[in-house]
Design a protein around this motif. Structure first.
Motif, PDB file in Angstrom:
ATOM      1  N   MET A 187      45.246  -0.335 -18.764  1.00 15.66           N
ATOM      2  CA  MET A 187      44.765   1.036 -18.605  1.00 15.66           C
ATOM      3  C   MET A 187      45.021   1.857 -19.865  1.00 15.66           C
ATOM      4  O   MET A 187      44.198   2.702 -20.232  1.00 15.66           O
ATOM      5  N   THR A 188      46.137   1.604 -20.540  1.00 19.79           N
ATOM      6  CA  THR A 188      46.416   2.323 -21.782  1.00 19.79           C
ATOM      7  C   THR A 188      45.346   2.002 -22.813  1.00 19.79           C
ATOM      8  O   THR A 188      44.796   2.909 -23.452  1.00 19.79           O
ATOM      9  N   TYR A 197      42.123   3.785 -21.824  1.00 20.23           N
ATOM     10  CA  TYR A 197      42.117   5.217 -22.095  1.00 20.23           C
ATOM     11  C   TYR A 197      42.153   5.534 -23.585  1.00 20.23           C
ATOM     12  O   TYR A 197      41.609   6.556 -24.006  1.00 20.23           O
ATOM     13  N   TYR A 200      50.623   4.498 -17.868  1.00 16.64           N
ATOM     14  CA  TYR A 200      49.727   3.413 -17.489  1.00 16.64           C
ATOM     15  C   TYR A 200      50.250   2.063 -17.948  1.00 16.64           C
ATOM     16  O   TYR A 200      51.039   1.968 -18.886  1.00 16.64           O
TER      17      TYR A 200
END
Length: 155
Positions: free
Chosen positions: A108-109, A112, A104
């Motif tokens: 996005m990292t 998550y 990602y």
């Protein structure tokens, strides 16, 4: 597990709002109210409207430059707040694997990693993935071992 989507058509507008707010917060005392505080409040209202997130807080982006570039900050603003949804062990394993293998982008990292914190109750879950020696594992621990440890340590 559903992957959140970012409306790329709104990305430029969100980038502009974050940039304006960051500059304003750096140049003026927005906490004292007055004209600067009103401008910042208007930027926050616009951010909430564009992103569709009633909980969006423009102050979250005050120091984004130390963590990511403007585009990644805008993407982060457009993502929903992570919530605990009851991910399966396999979902958690896949997330850990995808994060460890840099699947990602930055926004996005971070999203998550927050999901993993919520799902596992482990506040330093990032250490398990990026600094396993901080949690008593070998520095070169395989991803499968890291996932096993996260699942074993979850609250």
């Amino acid at each position: 597990m559903k992957i959140p989507e970012i409306d790329m058509e709104k990305l430029e507008e969100v980038k502009k709002l974050i940039h304006q707010a960051t500059c304003l917060m750096e140049e003026e005392d927005c906490d004292a109210g007055g004209e600067a505080g009103q401008k910042l409040a208007a930027l926050q209202d616009s951010l909430r409207k564009v992103t569709g997130r009633a909980d969006a807080d423009i102050h979250d982006f005050r120091a984004y430059r130390f963590r990511m570039d403007l585009e990644e900050a805008a993407k982060a603003a457009m993502l929903p707040r992570p919530e605990k949804t009851g991910l399966t062990d396999e979902d958690i394993r896949k997330l850990i694997q995808d994060i460890a293998h840099v699947k990602y982008d930055e926004a996005m990292t971070e999203y998550y990693l927050e999901v993993l914190k919520k799902e596992t109750g482990i506040g330093n879950v990032m250490d398990y993935i990026y600094n396993p020696e901080e949690v008593g594992m070998d520095i070169d621990a395989p991803v499968e071992e890291i996932a096993d440890r996260v699942l074993a340590d979850r609250e």
